[in-house]
Design an enzyme around this catalytic site. Sequence first.
Site, PDB file in Angstrom:
ATOM      1  N   LYS A  59       0.836  -1.198   0.000  1.00 48.48           N
ATOM      2  CA  LYS A  59       0.000   0.000   0.000  1.00 48.48           C
ATOM      3  C   LYS A  59       0.877   1.258   0.000  1.00 48.48           C
ATOM      4  CE  LYS A  59      -3.890   1.745   2.796  1.00 48.48           C
ATOM      5  NZ  LYS A  59      -4.649   1.452   4.030  1.00 48.48           N
ATOM      6  N   SER A  88      -9.369   1.539   3.383  1.00 53.06           N
ATOM      7  CA  SER A  88      -8.442   2.340   2.610  1.00 53.06           C
ATOM      8  C   SER A  88      -7.433   1.527   1.793  1.00 53.06           C
ATOM      9  CB  SER A  88      -7.692   3.306   3.532  1.00 53.06           C
ATOM     10  OG  SER A  88      -6.926   2.603   4.500  1.00 53.06           O
ATOM     11  N   SER A  89      -7.313   0.217   2.065  1.00 54.97           N
ATOM     12  CA  SER A  89      -6.383  -0.609   1.282  1.00 54.97           C
ATOM     13  C   SER A  89      -7.064  -1.120   0.014  1.00 54.97           C
ATOM     14  CB  SER A  89      -5.874  -1.785   2.133  1.00 54.97           C
ATOM     15  OG  SER A  89      -5.344  -1.347   3.358  1.00 54.97           O
ATOM     16  N   ILE A  97      -7.160   0.855  10.028  1.00 57.35           N
ATOM     17  CA  ILE A  97      -7.458   1.707  11.174  1.00 57.35           C
ATOM     18  C   ILE A  97      -8.946   1.713  11.512  1.00 57.35           C
ATOM     19  CG2 ILE A  97      -7.805   3.889   9.923  1.00 57.35           C
ATOM     20  CD1 ILE A  97      -6.171   5.197  12.224  1.00 57.35           C
ATOM     21  N   GLY A  98      -9.761   1.148  10.639  1.00 57.33           N
ATOM     22  CA  GLY A  98     -11.188   1.092  10.937  1.00 57.33           C
ATOM     23  C   GLY A  98     -11.885   0.011  10.115  1.00 57.33           C
ATOM     24  N   GLY A  99     -11.035  -0.863   9.541  1.00 57.12           N
ATOM     25  CA  GLY A  99     -11.546  -1.883   8.633  1.00 57.12           C
ATOM     26  C   GLY A  99     -10.865  -1.787   7.287  1.00 57.12           C
ATOM     27  N   SER A 100      -9.760  -1.036   7.230  1.00 57.02           N
ATOM     28  CA  SER A 100      -9.127  -0.696   5.951  1.00 57.02           C
ATOM     29  C   SER A 100      -8.487  -1.861   5.222  1.00 57.02           C
ATOM     30  CB  SER A 100      -8.075   0.397   6.162  1.00 57.02           C
ATOM     31  OG  SER A 100      -8.681   1.555   6.664  1.00 57.02           O
TER      32      SER A 100
END
Length: 584
Positions: free
Chosen positions: A152, A227-228, A248-251
């Site tokens: 990433k 985000s990934s 960080i939150g499900g990324s």
Amino acid sequence: IEITQLRELHGVKMDKWAVALLTGATCVVGSVVMLVKKISSHRETEEKIKRARNRRDESLQRAEQAVLRYKESHPTTDSAFILTLSLSELTKTLKEGSLTPEDVLYSYMEKTLAVNKKLNCCTEILLESLDQLTTVGSNKDGLLYGVPVSIKENITFKNHDCSCGVVINLDQPAEKDSVLVQVLKKQGAIPFVRTNLPQALLNYDCSNPIYGQTVNPHNPQKTSGGSSGGEGALIGGGGSLLGIGTDIGGSIRIPASFCGICGFKPTAGRLSHCFIFRMKLVPSSPGPMARDVDSLALCMQALLCDHMFSLDPTVPPLPFNMEIYRSSRPLRIGYLESDGYTHPSPSMARGVREVKALLEQAGHTLVPYCPLKMDQTIPELLIKGVFADGATTVLQKLEGGPVDPCLEPQVFPYGFPKWLKKTISFLLKPVFPRVSANFDALCGVGSVPELWKQHAAVEDYIQETIAHWRSCNIDVLLCPVIGPAYNFLYCGKLSTAVSYTILYNLLTFPAGVVTVSTVTTKDEEELKHYKGCYQDMWDKLFKEAVSGGEGLPVAVQCVALPWQDELCLRFMKEVEQLVKESKK
């Protein structure tokens, strides 16, 4: 005397006129200077973006040329066969010498270039990977010898920007590789491509003003998640068989769900922190993304080595416990279909039900489980934790550059003054209590003493959850992960829908995602009657976001207690295996 007074009066009037003229001229000059600065800043932003895009385009072109040259000089290389191998099969053939790292790298580079043309998932090809081929033989004993790995874009890599999709971070190349990149190379892996992400990592879509929108490998009219999301799309599209994302939150877990692959968020602190965006209250974690669970386990085994423990002494020296991963004892498994905050889509709930039935048939014990106080935890601990400063730092990061369309509706209220956030919260409370609580939470914690209280409240919640977990006498937890993949421009309007994933960042629990099914016609029919938990604007938006998902992947989430990463992966493997057998 009168003449003298008249002259003085005339002089005063002249002075006033002079002052007025001087003030007016100053204002005009000031405005012109500000306008010039704004134009100059806009041009500088455009130039930065242009340079970044040029670097990407040049790397893609040079990679294409390198692939063509290799194919011409190695016409017998069976790329199609190489791309069908699992990670465990590939590592075995590389160790035996029946395949060379060159054959594998160029095969995956060719496939990546093709996938990127369809999905826009890559920010650049790492041309250094071609040079690494000459030295990779010295790491032949590494667990990932000769394996091409995608990473990433926010993971630091020497001589390359870690922009996080934010213009202000461009033209600031990293001075050295992150610890994880160093460990990957030591284990013989070849990082060969960097992948796209959303602006400032603030979103679970995958778009930014520098590199644009990444689309879903199963349906280009859907997002890949984030985000990934670049990793999810590239692996889901077949361009990589192992990638490193951050969560960080499900990324990691959301793009894995949206793109039909596997993803694992380890216990916070189990792996070395490798990227520039971090916070204490809701800790982030790097982790592997791959086609199957065995690949995730192999990657964790490779990373959890003496080399990482030596490079980063803040990481506890806990090698991967293969005995736990390979164990087969029956498990007591907690399960839930809904967290009571975000009602699942029909396919999400069905995925959990079907896996629950398979686990019971296999001899495991399933126990109902309910997360604690979700209506308070999301606004008071999670949103306040992420935006403890009232979102000031986030807004500062976005200054000097355009805000991506997928992020605009999300960040728009961040800039409201505190009094306005409080007023909106008060007015919305009788009608939309969930929206009201979140507006209030966007004000942040307010002071340092309040921040300390926030830290204590998070610790208390972790301990309460562990006590609740133990009172249920469960080993692991089966729960939904949001899906199927959204239509575009909904993630920024639905930030609270990450409740199923971000909770385990707050708790620091390891959690992973396994694809188990696809959306059916019946799921779509049931979605028409979706009401949600609160029947508010967010429930309506969620229904719209997931509509039109027939044929898209459906996943479930597996969770364990902190530092029980191997048990979590073992549970994921069990789910994967049972689903595979049921399809036979």
